[in-house]
Structures are given as structure tokens and as C-alpha cells.
Design an enzyme around this catalytic site. Structure first.
Site, PDB file in Angstrom:
ATOM      1  CB  SER A 110      -9.241   4.674   6.653  1.00  0.00           C
ATOM      2  OG  SER A 110      -9.483   4.775   5.288  1.00  0.00           O
TER       3      SER A 110
ATOM      4  NE  ARG B 211     -11.127   9.850   8.497  1.00  0.00           N
ATOM      5  CZ  ARG B 211     -10.202   9.136   7.838  1.00  0.00           C
ATOM      6  NH1 ARG B 211     -10.500   7.982   7.299  1.00  0.00           N
ATOM      7  NH2 ARG B 211      -8.972   9.581   7.728  1.00  0.00           N
TER       8      ARG B 211
ATOM      9  CG  HIS C  87      -1.716   1.293   1.311  1.00  0.00           C
ATOM     10  ND1 HIS C  87      -2.888   1.448   0.595  1.00  0.00           N
ATOM     11  CD2 HIS C  87      -1.499   2.470   1.940  1.00  0.00           C
ATOM     12  CE1 HIS C  87      -3.362   2.658   0.801  1.00  0.00           C
ATOM     13  NE2 HIS C  87      -2.545   3.308   1.611  1.00  0.00           N
TER      14      HIS C  87
ATOM     15  CE  LYS D 194      -9.376   1.949   2.429  1.00  0.00           C
ATOM     16  NZ  LYS D 194      -9.485   3.346   2.084  1.00  0.00           N
TER      17      LYS D 194
HETATM   18  N1  URA Z   1      -6.198   6.696   2.453  1.00  0.00           N
HETATM   19  C1  URA Z   1      -7.198   5.920   2.975  1.00  0.00           C
HETATM   20  O1  URA Z   1      -7.522   4.862   2.446  1.00  0.00           O
HETATM   21  N2  URA Z   1      -7.808   6.371   4.091  1.00  0.00           N
HETATM   22  C2  URA Z   1      -7.472   7.511   4.711  1.00  0.00           C
HETATM   23  O2  URA Z   1      -8.062   7.828   5.726  1.00  0.00           O
HETATM   24  C3  URA Z   1      -6.462   8.295   4.153  1.00  0.00           C
HETATM   25  C4  URA Z   1      -5.826   7.861   3.023  1.00  0.00           C
END
Ligand code: URA
Length: 475
Positions: free
Chosen positions: A214, A199, A113, A218
Site C-alpha cells: 500500500s 482492509r 514517508h 503510492k
Molecule cells: N499507510 C498506508 O498508506 N497503507 C497502509 O496499509 C497502512 C498505512
């Protein structure tokens, strides 16, 4: 690791003087009314694991309204969250949807990521390199917003390429060719989708515990065994200040490992665009050049470093040096390019366009960007944020989530840090499907370059590495 002060500097809050008059409920019962969760966070208290799960489940189901969740987000933002709360929040968000189990597919599944930036096309060549070295890569990516690009938009600039595969197809393709790159489905971490939108409009994005929950809700839903993180800092990065990027890297690694998923973070410099190409198709073209062994040094450096980490995490090499050799071999032998071609074919993309990328580029209208009359000496810097913003103006990126992107729009930076320069030199080439937005883009783009009398040499883009609870630099 301590997360009590997990709020980044941007959100530094103050306690209200009037708190003296507040009545704080004692959490005798685990499950409370939403207003009591808000009150607890407003007073700097801690929610239990069960309370975070209840809160997120009820919010995802629509039983807690946005106005109450907004208040809770702001209270947590201002007063901070404990490490245990961050883990609970991540767990609750992760389990708000489907958590994939890929254990029936052979090999350790590893993903990367990146916190994103300008010209960051690394995922596109990285995944096939790593897959060619025997590590299955299940990658679920996002779209670009604002000045940072998104892997999905880039991949979709390949005519016909589909990123909306079903979960069954995702699994099948990973088992068959060891590589799959898709977009987030509605079933994965639905709480994050709802919370992120909230947010975004309540000024609560820039808070490390929320960002970590967050991102990890994922990524951990993908069914991976280990995660490599590319946390960027500099003008084009989400976290511009290096100290904040370090804090985010430590948090992401700590929480991921708390979930039993080993993680390593590289801290990388995004003060200047990565590579020469910025924009969707231009970045695919540069990714193909990397797979052919012809990439700019900085792009190659970051891609190979991340590939080596993934290969070690996937147990296909014991050391980073051995893994680097494997990654380079995969490029030189053509195995990585073959893997990329396979993925494009299976996902419905036009293989001819990637065999001969220059042909598609020729379909764009193009214009040169020239150095100003007072330019002399050497290029000392290209500001990544200026370039990213100019690309949004051109239509290569999005101002709002609803905007369409022009797949051909983008630029190639022809003069970079350390290059000699004279007035009128061509410093970049801009491409797009139409001429409509070119003039405005060129004006913005020109301001990205700085010039000076002395040549500067571009240093390493890799600032540091965080693993096993320590920075390589010892910081
Ligand atoms: N990328 C994400 O997936 N979530 C966030 O809160 C900030 C950047």
C-alpha cells in the site's frame, strides 16, 4: 530477505483442521477464476506474478466483487505471503494507475514517508530544507485518520493553500522551485484506495505485506529516485511494538530496493508526541519555528536526521555528517525558510500568515490545562496516544474519513518529560475555533501526563537505522 513469515504478530493465524477435506486446484492455467485464487491462498499456496496482476486489475475494474476480495485478503492475512508475491502485489497496485516519470527534471528526486504519529509535522520543514540543499522533493501526502495527523490537513490550515494540483502543475512546480507537496490524485494507485477501504472493514490492515504494498505503490508512483522512511514505534505509532516496526522497516526497504529505488529507514520513537505542538495550524506554526532555528530539540533531531539521509540519497553530500552541516546551513542562512515561502506562494497560500504565524493563532479560543492536585516532582512521560485521542475529540483529527477538521484546533505541550511540576501548573494550552469541545478534550488530555519523584532526561528519538540489509545497532 525472508518474507514467508511476513505477518505481524497481531495477525497470527491458525490452519483449519478441516483443510484435510479441501480440494486444491493445481494452477495449470495462469489466469484463474477469483474463487480459485481464494482457494489457493486459503490453502497456503502462492499466486504467480501474472495471477496477482490479473486479480488486482480485475478488482480495480470492478470485475471481482468486494466479497471475493475480502475472502482473499483474509486468506493471505492468515496464511502469509512469500516475498515474490509481495513484490508482485506492489507492482500490480503501482501499475493500477499512473506512474509518473520525472526523469526530464534535473537531479535525483527523493521523498520521505513516515508511518505517522502524534505531532509528526516533520514533512513540512523537511521538504524545504532538503530542496534548499539541491535535492528536488516531490511529495504526495495523505490526510489524518484517528489519532495520527496528516500532512495535507496541516498544510491546508494555511489559508488558501492548495493541495489538489494537477499532475502538470506538480511537475512544473518541481522543475521551478524543487519542491511540491500535494494530495493523492485519483490516477495514482487507484487499487490501493479501493483495497485500503476494504482492509479497513475486514480487519486486514495490520499485515506487513499489505502495508508495504500500500505504502510503496503510492510512493513509487511519484517518480522518485530514492526513498527515506521514518518507521515509528510506541504508543502513538501505527506499529506500537518495536519488533513489528523493525519488520515493517526491513520489508519497506527490501521491496523498494527490489524496484530499483534505494531506500533507508530510520526507526524513531513515537511513545511521546514529537515536539510541543499537536494539531494542524499549531504544527505549521512549530514547523515555521524550526525553519527559523527555534524548534524543540526532539523535532529538530528527527528532522535533521531525515534531511541528512535525503541529501545523501540525492547525491548532494557524500556523508551524513556533511549532509547534516548542509541542512543546518540551509536553516541558518534562511534558504530553507525562503523555499517554504515560495512553495506556499505558488500553491496559493497566504504568505502573510506564515510570516507572522502568531497572529493566526490569536484567532483561536484558548484554555489552559493544569496539573492535577497530586502532581509532584517531574514529568516522566506524556502518552502520545492519549494526546492524539484528545485532539480527535477537539476536532483537530478525524474519527471517520468523512469528518471535517478544525484547522485551528490543537495544543501546545508546555511541560514535557523531565520538567519539574507542582499541582496546578499549566501543562498545556488548548486552542480551537470554538469552545464547544474543549472541556471534553481537556479531561482526556490531562490523563496523558505521568509524574514521578525522579527527573528523567529525554533520550534520542532515533532508535536505529536500517540500510544495506543491516541495522546500525546490529540487531
Ligand atoms: N499507510 C498506508 O498508506 N497503507 C497502509 O496499509 C497502512 C498505512
Amino acid at each position: 530477505m525472508q518474507f514467508a513469515s511476513a505477518r505481524i504478530a497481531l495477525g497470527a493465524g491458525r490452519r483449519l483442521a478441516s483443510r484435510f477435506f479441501c480440494i486444491v486446484p493445481s494452477p495449470t492455467s495462469e489466469i484463474m477464476h477469483a474463487v480459485d485464487y481464494i482457494r489457493t491462498k486459503r490453502e497456503g499456496g502462492q499466486l504467480t506474478d501474472g495471477q496477482w496482476h490479473d486479480l488486482i486489475a480485475r478488482y480495480t475494474d470492478g470485475d471481482i466483487p468486494d466479497y471475493q476480495m475480502s475472502a482473499l485478503l483474509m486468506a493471505a492475512f492468515l496464511n502469509g505471503m512469500q516475498e515474490a508475491e509481495m513484490v508482485s502485489l506492489t507492482h500490480a497496485m503501482l501499475h493500477s494507475g499512473v506512474v509518473l516519470d520525472l526523469s526530464d527534471i534535473a537531479g535525483r528526486k527523493v521523498d520521505k514517508h513516515s508511518t505517522g504519529g502524534v505531532g509528526d509535522k516533520v514533512s513540512i520543514p523537511l521538504a524545504p530544507i532538503v530542496a534548499a540543499c539541491g535535492v528536488p522533493v516531490p511529495m504526495i501526502s495523505g490526510r489524518g485518520l484517528g489519532h495520527t495527523g496528516g500532512t495535507l490537513d496541516k498544510l491546508e490550515s494555511i489559508p488558501g493553500f492548495r493541495t489538489d494540483l494537477s499532475i502538470d502543475d506538480y511537475r512544473r512546480q518541481l522543475a521551478d522551485i524543487g519542491l511540491v507537496m500535494i494530495g493523492q490524485t485519483a490516477d495514482i494507485a487507484p487499487a490501493d484506495k479501493k483495497l485500503y477501504a476494504l482492509r479497513d472493514v475486514t480487519a486486514t490492515v495490520e499485515f506487513v505485506p499489505f502495508i508495504a504494498a500500500s505504502i510503496l505503490s503510492k510512493k513509487l508512483a511519484e517518480g522518485i529516485d530514492a526513498l527515506i522512511l521514518d518507521v515509528k514505534h510506541g504508543s502513538g505509532a501505527f506499529m506500537q511494538a518495536e519488533a513489528n516496526a523493525r519488520h515493517l522497516a526491513e520489508t519497506l526497504v527490501g521491496v523498494s530496493e527490489g524496484f530499483g529505488k534505494p531506500a533507508v529507514a530510520l526507526l524513531t520513537d513515537m511513545d511521546q508526541p514529537l515536539g510541543r505542538a499537536v494539531g494542524n495550524w499549531p504544527e505549521v506554526e512549530e514547523s515555521i519555528a524550526l525553519l527559523a532555528g527555534e524548534a524543540p530539540d526532539d523535532l529538530e533531531e528527527v528532522t535533521l536526521a531525515l534531511a541528512a539521509e535525503m541529501i545523501v540519497a540525492g547525491h548532494q553530500a557524500e556523508t551524513i555528517t556533511e549532509a547534516l552541516d548542509k541542512a543546518k546551513d540551509a536553516i541558518q542562512s534562511g534558504a530553507a525558510m525562503d523555499r517554504f515561502r515560495m512553495m506556499v506562494e505558488v500553491q496559493g497560500g497566504d504568505v502573510e500568515s506564515i510570516a507572522n504565524p502568531g497572529k493566526r493563532t490569536e484567532q483561536a479560543v484558548a484554555a489552559d490545562v493544569r496539573a492535577p492536585d497530586d502532581a509532584a516532582g517531574f514529568v516522566t512521560r506524556i502518552d502520545a496516544l492519549d494526546v492524539g485521542r484528545a485532539m480527535v475529540t477537539l476536532g483537530a483529527g478525524r474519527q471517520t474519513k468523512e469528518d471535517d477538521v478544525d484547522p485551528l484546533a490543537g495544543c501546545v505541550l508546555l511541560k514535557r518529560e523531565g520538567d519539574a511540576i507542582a499541582p496546578g501548573d499549566v501543562i498545556a494550552r488548548v486552542m480551537a475555533s470554538t469552545e464547544e469541545r474543549m472541556e471534553a478534550c481537556i479531561e482526556g488530555l490531562q490523563s496523558a501526563w505521568s509524574f514521578g519523584e525522579r527527573s528523567v532526561s529525554a533520550g534520542s528519538r532515533i532508535t536505529d537505522r536500517y540500510a544495506d540489509g543491516a541495522w546500525r545497532s546490529g540487531k
